[in-house]
Write an enzyme that holds these catalytic residues in place. Sequence first.
Site, PDB file in Angstrom:
ATOM      1  N   TYR A  56       9.259 -10.047  -2.398  1.00 36.66           N
ATOM      2  CA  TYR A  56       9.592  -8.646  -2.700  1.00 36.66           C
ATOM      3  C   TYR A  56      11.102  -8.804  -3.564  1.00 36.66           C
ATOM      4  O   TYR A  56      11.139  -7.678  -4.373  1.00 36.66           O
ATOM      5  CB  TYR A  56       9.729  -7.895  -1.408  1.00 36.66           C
ATOM      6  CG  TYR A  56       8.216  -7.487  -0.982  1.00 36.66           C
ATOM      7  CD1 TYR A  56       7.451  -6.619  -1.623  1.00 36.66           C
ATOM      8  CD2 TYR A  56       7.739  -8.167   0.056  1.00 36.66           C
ATOM      9  CE1 TYR A  56       6.457  -6.268  -1.347  1.00 36.66           C
ATOM     10  CE2 TYR A  56       6.254  -7.816   0.455  1.00 36.66           C
ATOM     11  CZ  TYR A  56       5.786  -7.065  -0.042  1.00 36.66           C
ATOM     12  OH  TYR A  56       4.382  -6.619   0.144  1.00 36.66           O
ATOM     13  N   ARG A  59       9.834  -8.653  -7.043  1.00 33.36           N
ATOM     14  CA  ARG A  59       9.208  -7.396  -7.525  1.00 33.36           C
ATOM     15  C   ARG A  59      10.445  -6.453  -7.531  1.00 33.36           C
ATOM     16  O   ARG A  59      10.310  -5.477  -8.585  1.00 33.36           O
ATOM     17  CB  ARG A  59       7.988  -6.921  -6.523  1.00 33.36           C
ATOM     18  CG  ARG A  59       7.075  -7.732  -5.861  1.00 33.36           C
ATOM     19  CD  ARG A  59       5.962  -7.605  -6.938  1.00 33.36           C
ATOM     20  NE  ARG A  59       6.449  -8.331  -7.678  1.00 33.36           N
ATOM     21  CZ  ARG A  59       6.398  -9.755  -8.134  1.00 33.36           C
ATOM     22  NH1 ARG A  59       6.225 -10.431  -6.895  1.00 33.36           N
ATOM     23  NH2 ARG A  59       6.491 -10.398  -9.246  1.00 33.36           N
ATOM     24  N   HIS A 109       3.403   3.697   1.376  1.00 29.24           N
ATOM     25  CA  HIS A 109       3.587   2.610   1.599  1.00 29.24           C
ATOM     26  C   HIS A 109       4.912   1.899   1.617  1.00 29.24           C
ATOM     27  O   HIS A 109       5.033   0.583   1.387  1.00 29.24           O
ATOM     28  CB  HIS A 109       2.580   1.542   0.736  1.00 29.24           C
ATOM     29  CG  HIS A 109       1.349   2.133   1.174  1.00 29.24           C
ATOM     30  ND1 HIS A 109       0.100   1.574   0.186  1.00 29.24           N
ATOM     31  CD2 HIS A 109       0.646   2.701   1.994  1.00 29.24           C
ATOM     32  CE1 HIS A 109      -1.114   1.904   0.784  1.00 29.24           C
ATOM     33  NE2 HIS A 109      -0.694   2.604   1.893  1.00 29.24           N
ATOM     34  N   GLY A 175      -5.458   5.970 -10.690  1.00 27.73           N
ATOM     35  CA  GLY A 175      -5.230   4.622 -10.585  1.00 27.73           C
ATOM     36  C   GLY A 175      -5.194   3.831  -9.362  1.00 27.73           C
ATOM     37  O   GLY A 175      -4.321   3.071  -9.070  1.00 27.73           O
ATOM     38  N   THR A 176      -6.106   4.123  -8.616  1.00 21.77           N
ATOM     39  CA  THR A 176      -6.136   3.504  -7.256  1.00 21.77           C
ATOM     40  C   THR A 176      -7.682   2.876  -7.221  1.00 21.77           C
ATOM     41  O   THR A 176      -8.711   3.590  -7.444  1.00 21.77           O
ATOM     42  CB  THR A 176      -5.848   4.245  -6.082  1.00 21.77           C
ATOM     43  OG1 THR A 176      -5.778   3.482  -5.054  1.00 21.77           O
ATOM     44  CG2 THR A 176      -6.294   5.495  -6.115  1.00 21.77           C
ATOM     45  N   ASN A 201      -8.975   7.039 -13.668  1.00 22.31           N
ATOM     46  CA  ASN A 201      -8.761   5.652 -13.347  1.00 22.31           C
ATOM     47  C   ASN A 201      -9.574   4.889 -14.698  1.00 22.31           C
ATOM     48  O   ASN A 201     -10.371   5.257 -15.277  1.00 22.31           O
ATOM     49  CB  ASN A 201      -9.856   5.288 -11.967  1.00 22.31           C
ATOM     50  CG  ASN A 201      -9.270   4.080 -11.258  1.00 22.31           C
ATOM     51  OD1 ASN A 201      -7.997   3.834 -11.318  1.00 22.31           O
ATOM     52  ND2 ASN A 201     -10.011   3.211 -10.750  1.00 22.31           N
ATOM     53  N   ALA A 219      -4.118   5.481 -17.830  1.00 23.30           N
ATOM     54  CA  ALA A 219      -3.315   6.900 -16.885  1.00 23.30           C
ATOM     55  C   ALA A 219      -2.635   7.369 -18.062  1.00 23.30           C
ATOM     56  O   ALA A 219      -2.372   8.660 -18.100  1.00 23.30           O
ATOM     57  CB  ALA A 219      -2.814   6.345 -15.988  1.00 23.30           C
TER      58      ALA A 219
HETATM   59  P1  NAD Z   1      -5.408  -1.654  -6.932  1.00 25.66           P
HETATM   60  O1  NAD Z   1      -4.801  -2.754  -7.839  1.00 25.66           O
HETATM   61  O2  NAD Z   1      -6.266  -1.962  -5.843  1.00 25.66           O
HETATM   62  O3  NAD Z   1      -6.369  -0.853  -7.855  1.00 25.66           O
HETATM   63  C1  NAD Z   1      -5.586  -0.621  -9.115  1.00 25.66           C
HETATM   64  C2  NAD Z   1      -6.398   0.399  -9.878  1.00 25.66           C
HETATM   65  O4  NAD Z   1      -5.849   1.066 -10.951  1.00 25.66           O
HETATM   66  C3  NAD Z   1      -8.023  -0.201 -10.155  1.00 25.66           C
HETATM   67  O5  NAD Z   1      -8.871   0.756  -9.756  1.00 25.66           O
HETATM   68  C4  NAD Z   1      -7.939  -0.039 -11.901  1.00 25.66           C
HETATM   69  O6  NAD Z   1      -9.042   0.295 -12.483  1.00 25.66           O
HETATM   70  C5  NAD Z   1      -7.125   0.972 -12.172  1.00 25.66           C
HETATM   71  N1  NAD Z   1      -6.137   0.883 -13.314  1.00 25.66           N
HETATM   72  C6  NAD Z   1      -5.695  -0.183 -14.004  1.00 25.66           C
HETATM   73  N2  NAD Z   1      -4.987   0.027 -15.067  1.00 25.66           N
HETATM   74  C7  NAD Z   1      -4.926   1.389 -15.066  1.00 25.66           C
HETATM   75  C8  NAD Z   1      -4.630   2.257 -16.081  1.00 25.66           C
HETATM   76  N3  NAD Z   1      -3.661   1.777 -17.328  1.00 25.66           N
HETATM   77  N4  NAD Z   1      -4.780   3.458 -16.010  1.00 25.66           N
HETATM   78  C9  NAD Z   1      -5.251   3.900 -14.995  1.00 25.66           C
HETATM   79  N5  NAD Z   1      -6.003   3.199 -14.168  1.00 25.66           N
HETATM   80  C10 NAD Z   1      -5.693   1.842 -14.117  1.00 25.66           C
HETATM   81  O7  NAD Z   1      -4.255  -0.573  -6.448  1.00 25.66           O
HETATM   82  P2  NAD Z   1      -4.004   0.373  -5.502  1.00 25.66           P
HETATM   83  O8  NAD Z   1      -5.346   0.907  -5.177  1.00 25.66           O
HETATM   84  O9  NAD Z   1      -2.724   0.944  -5.558  1.00 25.66           O
HETATM   85  O10 NAD Z   1      -3.971  -0.642  -4.370  1.00 25.66           O
HETATM   86  C11 NAD Z   1      -3.125  -0.278  -2.964  1.00 25.66           C
HETATM   87  C12 NAD Z   1      -1.949  -1.121  -2.778  1.00 25.66           C
HETATM   88  O11 NAD Z   1      -1.322  -1.877  -4.108  1.00 25.66           O
HETATM   89  C13 NAD Z   1      -1.028  -0.410  -2.282  1.00 25.66           C
HETATM   90  O12 NAD Z   1      -0.713  -0.803  -1.012  1.00 25.66           O
HETATM   91  C14 NAD Z   1       0.124  -0.463  -3.149  1.00 25.66           C
HETATM   92  O13 NAD Z   1       1.494  -0.534  -2.507  1.00 25.66           O
HETATM   93  C15 NAD Z   1      -0.271  -2.021  -3.731  1.00 25.66           C
HETATM   94  N6  NAD Z   1       0.701  -2.149  -4.929  1.00 25.66           N
HETATM   95  C16 NAD Z   1       1.715  -1.414  -5.592  1.00 25.66           C
HETATM   96  C17 NAD Z   1       2.233  -1.804  -6.791  1.00 25.66           C
HETATM   97  C18 NAD Z   1       3.411  -1.062  -7.415  1.00 25.66           C
HETATM   98  O14 NAD Z   1       4.400  -0.430  -6.456  1.00 25.66           O
HETATM   99  N7  NAD Z   1       3.507  -0.884  -8.701  1.00 25.66           N
HETATM  100  C19 NAD Z   1       1.673  -2.789  -7.398  1.00 25.66           C
HETATM  101  C20 NAD Z   1       0.650  -3.547  -7.066  1.00 25.66           C
HETATM  102  C21 NAD Z   1       0.330  -3.131  -5.803  1.00 25.66           C
END
Ligand code: NAD
Length: 232
Positions: A56, A59, A109, A175-176, A201, A219
């Site tokens: 972390y 990050r 989160h 984007g999830t 997404n 996005a």
């Molecule tokens: P995930 O990685 O599981 O899913 C990411 C999603 O984003 C996918 O469905 C993918 O198709 C989509 N995606 C990728 N690039 C994209 C773009 N340019 N435009 C639109 N969509 C795009 O992530 P999640 O669903 O957020 O997973 C949940 C966990 O990930 C959470 O607990 C979160 O805290 C953690 N996380 C956070 C970060 C951050 O804070 N930046 C980074 C990584 C993971």
Amino acid sequence: MNDLRNIVILTGAGISAESGLATFRGPDGLWEGHRVEDVCTPEALARDAGLVHRFYDERRAKLAEVAPNAAHEALAALDAAWPGDLLIVTQNVDDLHERAGARRLIHMHGELKSALCAACGKAIGWVDPLPPASLCDGCGKPRLRPDIVFFGEMPYEMEAIDAAIRDADLFVSIGTSGAVYPAAGFVQTARHVGARTLELNLDPSAGSFYFDETRLGPASELVPAMVRELLV
Ligand code: NAD
Ligand code: ZN
């Protein structure tokens, strides 16, 4: 979309991907080279606090090298202009929504730029590396940990989020992957109360089936286009 008043927007790692932050499940199934069980669980923290804190710390340091993209900017503009209720619920632990100017925001989160005292529960703003056993300035105990909701822990502000979804006319997921509960279940609550549901997404998600409409693409393009539609 001009009969809408209350909006809830859920965001995930995909909204920050174009800013240069890795999503959770890359093609190799790892987050920045680590298995999530090794860095995102209470068991990992108990077993190897040094590894979890270093992960972390990296990050948190990376946030200085990235900036909000057009999707964060568009949501901040919507937040500023929207006259009805609006809540952005992010699963992201980065600070890109607030740096773009979003105000009505919940980090369900947790946040990289916060340390949490495991003894007294105090959250303390934090920008530097966080060595294990750092002292809490509230209770004085050496129990500060990253203020991240690990798998198996309760997300923040679930009551406020649930209340907002129950009042929503529009629920948008951006984007999830729809793989992490309880966030993945928000769309079902939204449907249950009759809200319109929209997914933006890059790829179809595990929950695409539940949405009235899914738009696929980056996005940085889809979110500004949606905001333009909402603000006409
Ligand atoms: P995930 O990685 O599981 O899913 C990411 C999603 O984003 C996918 O469905 C993918 O198709 C989509 N995606 C990728 N690039 C994209 C773009 N340019 N435009 C639109 N969509 C795009 O992530 P999640 O669903 O957020 O997973 C949940 C966990 O990930 C959470 O607990 C979160 O805290 C953690 N996380 C956070 C970060 C951050 O804070 N930046 C980074 C990584 C993971
Ligand atoms: Zn304390």
